[in-house]
Scaffold this motif. Sequence first.
Motif, PDB file in Angstrom:
ATOM      1  N   MET A   1       0.852  -1.192   0.000  1.00  0.00           N
ATOM      2  CA  MET A   1       0.000   0.000   0.000  1.00  0.00           C
ATOM      3  C   MET A   1       0.888   1.243   0.000  1.00  0.00           C
ATOM      4  O   MET A   1       1.829   1.335   0.785  1.00  0.00           O
ATOM      5  CB  MET A   1      -0.884  -0.053   1.242  1.00  0.00           C
ATOM      6  CG  MET A   1      -1.903   1.039   1.314  1.00  0.00           C
ATOM      7  SD  MET A   1      -3.235   0.821   0.126  1.00  0.00           S
ATOM      8  CE  MET A   1      -4.496   0.079   1.135  1.00  0.00           C
ATOM      9  N   VAL A   2       0.525   2.184  -0.880  1.00  0.00           N
ATOM     10  CA  VAL A   2       1.325   3.415  -1.000  1.00  0.00           C
ATOM     11  C   VAL A   2       1.196   4.260   0.282  1.00  0.00           C
ATOM     12  O   VAL A   2       0.108   4.381   0.855  1.00  0.00           O
ATOM     13  CB  VAL A   2       0.860   4.213  -2.242  1.00  0.00           C
ATOM     14  CG1 VAL A   2       1.551   5.560  -2.320  1.00  0.00           C
ATOM     15  CG2 VAL A   2       1.147   3.417  -3.512  1.00  0.00           C
ATOM     16  N   ILE A   5      -1.592   6.630   1.910  1.00  0.00           N
ATOM     17  CA  ILE A   5      -2.755   6.122   2.642  1.00  0.00           C
ATOM     18  C   ILE A   5      -2.488   6.140   4.155  1.00  0.00           C
ATOM     19  O   ILE A   5      -3.350   6.503   4.951  1.00  0.00           O
ATOM     20  CB  ILE A   5      -3.075   4.680   2.126  1.00  0.00           C
ATOM     21  CG1 ILE A   5      -3.363   4.714   0.624  1.00  0.00           C
ATOM     22  CG2 ILE A   5      -4.180   4.010   2.894  1.00  0.00           C
ATOM     23  CD1 ILE A   5      -4.563   5.549   0.226  1.00  0.00           C
ATOM     24  N   PHE A  95     -14.881  12.011 -12.765  1.00  0.00           N
ATOM     25  CA  PHE A  95     -13.866  11.756 -11.735  1.00  0.00           C
ATOM     26  C   PHE A  95     -13.751  10.252 -11.440  1.00  0.00           C
ATOM     27  O   PHE A  95     -12.657   9.685 -11.415  1.00  0.00           O
ATOM     28  CB  PHE A  95     -14.212  12.522 -10.444  1.00  0.00           C
ATOM     29  CG  PHE A  95     -13.059  12.587  -9.485  1.00  0.00           C
ATOM     30  CD1 PHE A  95     -12.270  13.721  -9.427  1.00  0.00           C
ATOM     31  CD2 PHE A  95     -12.728  11.506  -8.671  1.00  0.00           C
ATOM     32  CE1 PHE A  95     -11.175  13.779  -8.568  1.00  0.00           C
ATOM     33  CE2 PHE A  95     -11.643  11.554  -7.823  1.00  0.00           C
ATOM     34  CZ  PHE A  95     -10.862  12.701  -7.767  1.00  0.00           C
ATOM     35  N   GLN A  99     -10.661   7.543 -11.893  1.00  0.00           N
ATOM     36  CA  GLN A  99     -10.021   7.103 -10.636  1.00  0.00           C
ATOM     37  C   GLN A  99      -8.981   5.977 -10.812  1.00  0.00           C
ATOM     38  O   GLN A  99      -7.871   6.089 -10.275  1.00  0.00           O
ATOM     39  CB  GLN A  99     -11.117   6.733  -9.622  1.00  0.00           C
ATOM     40  CG  GLN A  99     -10.626   6.174  -8.295  1.00  0.00           C
ATOM     41  CD  GLN A  99     -10.741   4.663  -8.244  1.00  0.00           C
ATOM     42  OE1 GLN A  99     -11.591   4.081  -8.930  1.00  0.00           O
ATOM     43  NE2 GLN A  99      -9.887   4.027  -7.459  1.00  0.00           N
ATOM     44  N   ILE A 102      -5.798   7.495 -11.969  1.00  0.00           N
ATOM     45  CA  ILE A 102      -5.104   8.254 -10.915  1.00  0.00           C
ATOM     46  C   ILE A 102      -4.269   7.272 -10.093  1.00  0.00           C
ATOM     47  O   ILE A 102      -3.101   7.508  -9.795  1.00  0.00           O
ATOM     48  CB  ILE A 102      -6.111   9.003  -9.998  1.00  0.00           C
ATOM     49  CG1 ILE A 102      -6.950   9.988 -10.808  1.00  0.00           C
ATOM     50  CG2 ILE A 102      -5.399   9.698  -8.848  1.00  0.00           C
ATOM     51  CD1 ILE A 102      -8.034  10.714 -10.016  1.00  0.00           C
ATOM     52  N   HIS A 103      -4.873   6.138  -9.766  1.00  0.00           N
ATOM     53  CA  HIS A 103      -4.165   5.129  -8.962  1.00  0.00           C
ATOM     54  C   HIS A 103      -2.977   4.544  -9.714  1.00  0.00           C
ATOM     55  O   HIS A 103      -1.915   4.353  -9.150  1.00  0.00           O
ATOM     56  CB  HIS A 103      -5.128   4.012  -8.550  1.00  0.00           C
ATOM     57  CG  HIS A 103      -6.115   4.484  -7.549  1.00  0.00           C
ATOM     58  ND1 HIS A 103      -7.182   5.272  -7.884  1.00  0.00           N
ATOM     59  CD2 HIS A 103      -6.165   4.342  -6.214  1.00  0.00           C
ATOM     60  CE1 HIS A 103      -7.856   5.578  -6.802  1.00  0.00           C
ATOM     61  NE2 HIS A 103      -7.262   5.033  -5.766  1.00  0.00           N
ATOM     62  N   LYS A 122      -6.015  -3.219  -9.301  1.00  0.00           N
ATOM     63  CA  LYS A 122      -7.079  -3.270  -8.294  1.00  0.00           C
ATOM     64  C   LYS A 122      -8.451  -2.834  -8.829  1.00  0.00           C
ATOM     65  O   LYS A 122      -9.467  -3.326  -8.384  1.00  0.00           O
ATOM     66  CB  LYS A 122      -6.706  -2.405  -7.094  1.00  0.00           C
ATOM     67  CG  LYS A 122      -5.622  -3.043  -6.210  1.00  0.00           C
ATOM     68  CD  LYS A 122      -5.249  -2.165  -5.035  1.00  0.00           C
ATOM     69  CE  LYS A 122      -4.147  -2.822  -4.211  1.00  0.00           C
ATOM     70  NZ  LYS A 122      -3.634  -1.934  -3.171  1.00  0.00           N
ATOM     71  N   TYR A 136     -13.490  -4.367  -8.449  1.00  0.00           N
ATOM     72  CA  TYR A 136     -12.416  -4.106  -7.489  1.00  0.00           C
ATOM     73  C   TYR A 136     -11.947  -5.434  -6.886  1.00  0.00           C
ATOM     74  O   TYR A 136     -12.751  -6.246  -6.430  1.00  0.00           O
ATOM     75  CB  TYR A 136     -12.948  -3.179  -6.389  1.00  0.00           C
ATOM     76  CG  TYR A 136     -12.078  -3.086  -5.158  1.00  0.00           C
ATOM     77  CD1 TYR A 136     -10.813  -2.493  -5.206  1.00  0.00           C
ATOM     78  CD2 TYR A 136     -12.522  -3.583  -3.931  1.00  0.00           C
ATOM     79  CE1 TYR A 136     -10.018  -2.406  -4.067  1.00  0.00           C
ATOM     80  CE2 TYR A 136     -11.731  -3.493  -2.799  1.00  0.00           C
ATOM     81  CZ  TYR A 136     -10.486  -2.901  -2.867  1.00  0.00           C
ATOM     82  OH  TYR A 136      -9.707  -2.809  -1.749  1.00  0.00           O
ATOM     83  N   SER A 138      -8.736  -6.815  -4.363  1.00  0.00           N
ATOM     84  CA  SER A 138      -7.557  -6.444  -3.576  1.00  0.00           C
ATOM     85  C   SER A 138      -7.549  -7.236  -2.269  1.00  0.00           C
ATOM     86  O   SER A 138      -8.608  -7.448  -1.670  1.00  0.00           O
ATOM     87  CB  SER A 138      -7.610  -4.947  -3.261  1.00  0.00           C
ATOM     88  OG  SER A 138      -6.798  -4.638  -2.160  1.00  0.00           O
ATOM     89  N   ASN A 140      -6.800  -6.142   0.387  1.00  0.00           N
ATOM     90  CA  ASN A 140      -7.169  -5.222   1.470  1.00  0.00           C
ATOM     91  C   ASN A 140      -8.679  -5.135   1.708  1.00  0.00           C
ATOM     92  O   ASN A 140      -9.124  -4.610   2.711  1.00  0.00           O
ATOM     93  CB  ASN A 140      -6.592  -3.829   1.194  1.00  0.00           C
ATOM     94  CG  ASN A 140      -5.081  -3.867   1.147  1.00  0.00           C
ATOM     95  OD1 ASN A 140      -4.465  -4.617   1.903  1.00  0.00           O
ATOM     96  ND2 ASN A 140      -4.475  -3.111   0.252  1.00  0.00           N
ATOM     97  N   TYR A 146     -14.220   2.279  -0.836  1.00  0.00           N
ATOM     98  CA  TYR A 146     -14.582   2.726  -2.186  1.00  0.00           C
ATOM     99  C   TYR A 146     -15.958   3.406  -2.160  1.00  0.00           C
ATOM    100  O   TYR A 146     -16.131   4.512  -2.676  1.00  0.00           O
ATOM    101  CB  TYR A 146     -14.589   1.561  -3.204  1.00  0.00           C
ATOM    102  CG  TYR A 146     -14.871   2.116  -4.587  1.00  0.00           C
ATOM    103  CD1 TYR A 146     -13.822   2.445  -5.436  1.00  0.00           C
ATOM    104  CD2 TYR A 146     -16.177   2.405  -4.988  1.00  0.00           C
ATOM    105  CE1 TYR A 146     -14.082   3.045  -6.668  1.00  0.00           C
ATOM    106  CE2 TYR A 146     -16.434   3.001  -6.207  1.00  0.00           C
ATOM    107  CZ  TYR A 146     -15.382   3.318  -7.038  1.00  0.00           C
ATOM    108  OH  TYR A 146     -15.634   3.927  -8.241  1.00  0.00           O
ATOM    109  N   LEU A 149     -15.899   6.755  -0.466  1.00  0.00           N
ATOM    110  CA  LEU A 149     -15.221   7.758  -1.291  1.00  0.00           C
ATOM    111  C   LEU A 149     -16.100   8.175  -2.472  1.00  0.00           C
ATOM    112  O   LEU A 149     -16.170   9.358  -2.821  1.00  0.00           O
ATOM    113  CB  LEU A 149     -13.877   7.226  -1.790  1.00  0.00           C
ATOM    114  CG  LEU A 149     -12.748   7.241  -0.766  1.00  0.00           C
ATOM    115  CD1 LEU A 149     -11.572   6.391  -1.237  1.00  0.00           C
ATOM    116  CD2 LEU A 149     -12.265   8.658  -0.488  1.00  0.00           C
TER     117      LEU A 149
END
Length: 183
Positions: A1-2, A5, A95, A99, A102-103, A122, A136, A138, A140, A146, A149
């Motif tokens: 995970m980046v 986060i 948007f 998304q 963007i990831h 993901k 999606y 993952s 995680n 999600y 958000l």
Amino acid sequence: MVGLIHKILFNMLESTAEPEVALEIRRRAEVPADKDFHINEVYDDEEWRRLFAATIDVLNITQEQAEEVYAEHFIKDGQQRWPVWFTMAKTAREFLTRQPKIHNGFATSQQDPVLRSAIDDKFHVEERDHELVVHYQSPNKLCGLYKSLAKEVLNLYQEDAQVDEACCMKQGAPECEIHVRWS
Ligand code: HEM
């Protein structure tokens, strides 16, 4: 995970709780008190899951509540850190369609192909009339995040849409399928 986060999690705790709370969360998650997280570096997913679980425990809230609070902070942080993503998109649909890109932007800075594809793969968004179908997958299992958000993005653009999950990894499905449907 980046690390972005983690950074947002600690900023959120700093602005809503006493410093001892973050320290207790780190202790329970077995994360050293002085460990720094850098926004563009990739950290162990397992470590993130321990941090998020410890946050839920220490704050004594449900996972859904934690995801909602986190999503609120995440969007505020994102608007300040990357205003261009928000001005570029004229609608929530635009948007949310962008998304995954963007990831993947975070993934391209990764040299290691395994780490890169772990971020890259993901999300997939399928575009339909009046609807986006988000696939999606993952370890995680953050489909709740999600959905929170997506609702934050809809609020931001003052749009009304239904966010539902047709199937979920937590119930044994191979992926989560989230539908965002505009009436
Ligand atoms: C400016 C906007 C955004 C930025 C810069 C951003 C960035 C990131 C980054 C860097 C990660 C960590 C990725 C990884 O390590 O695998 C992440 C995770 C995530 N993001 Fe975003 N994001 C943004 C908007 C959104 C929006 C609008 C949604 C949903 C509608 C979303 C949903 C998620 C979810 C569910 C995760 C967790 C993925 C997982 O590890 O399973 N993000 N985001």
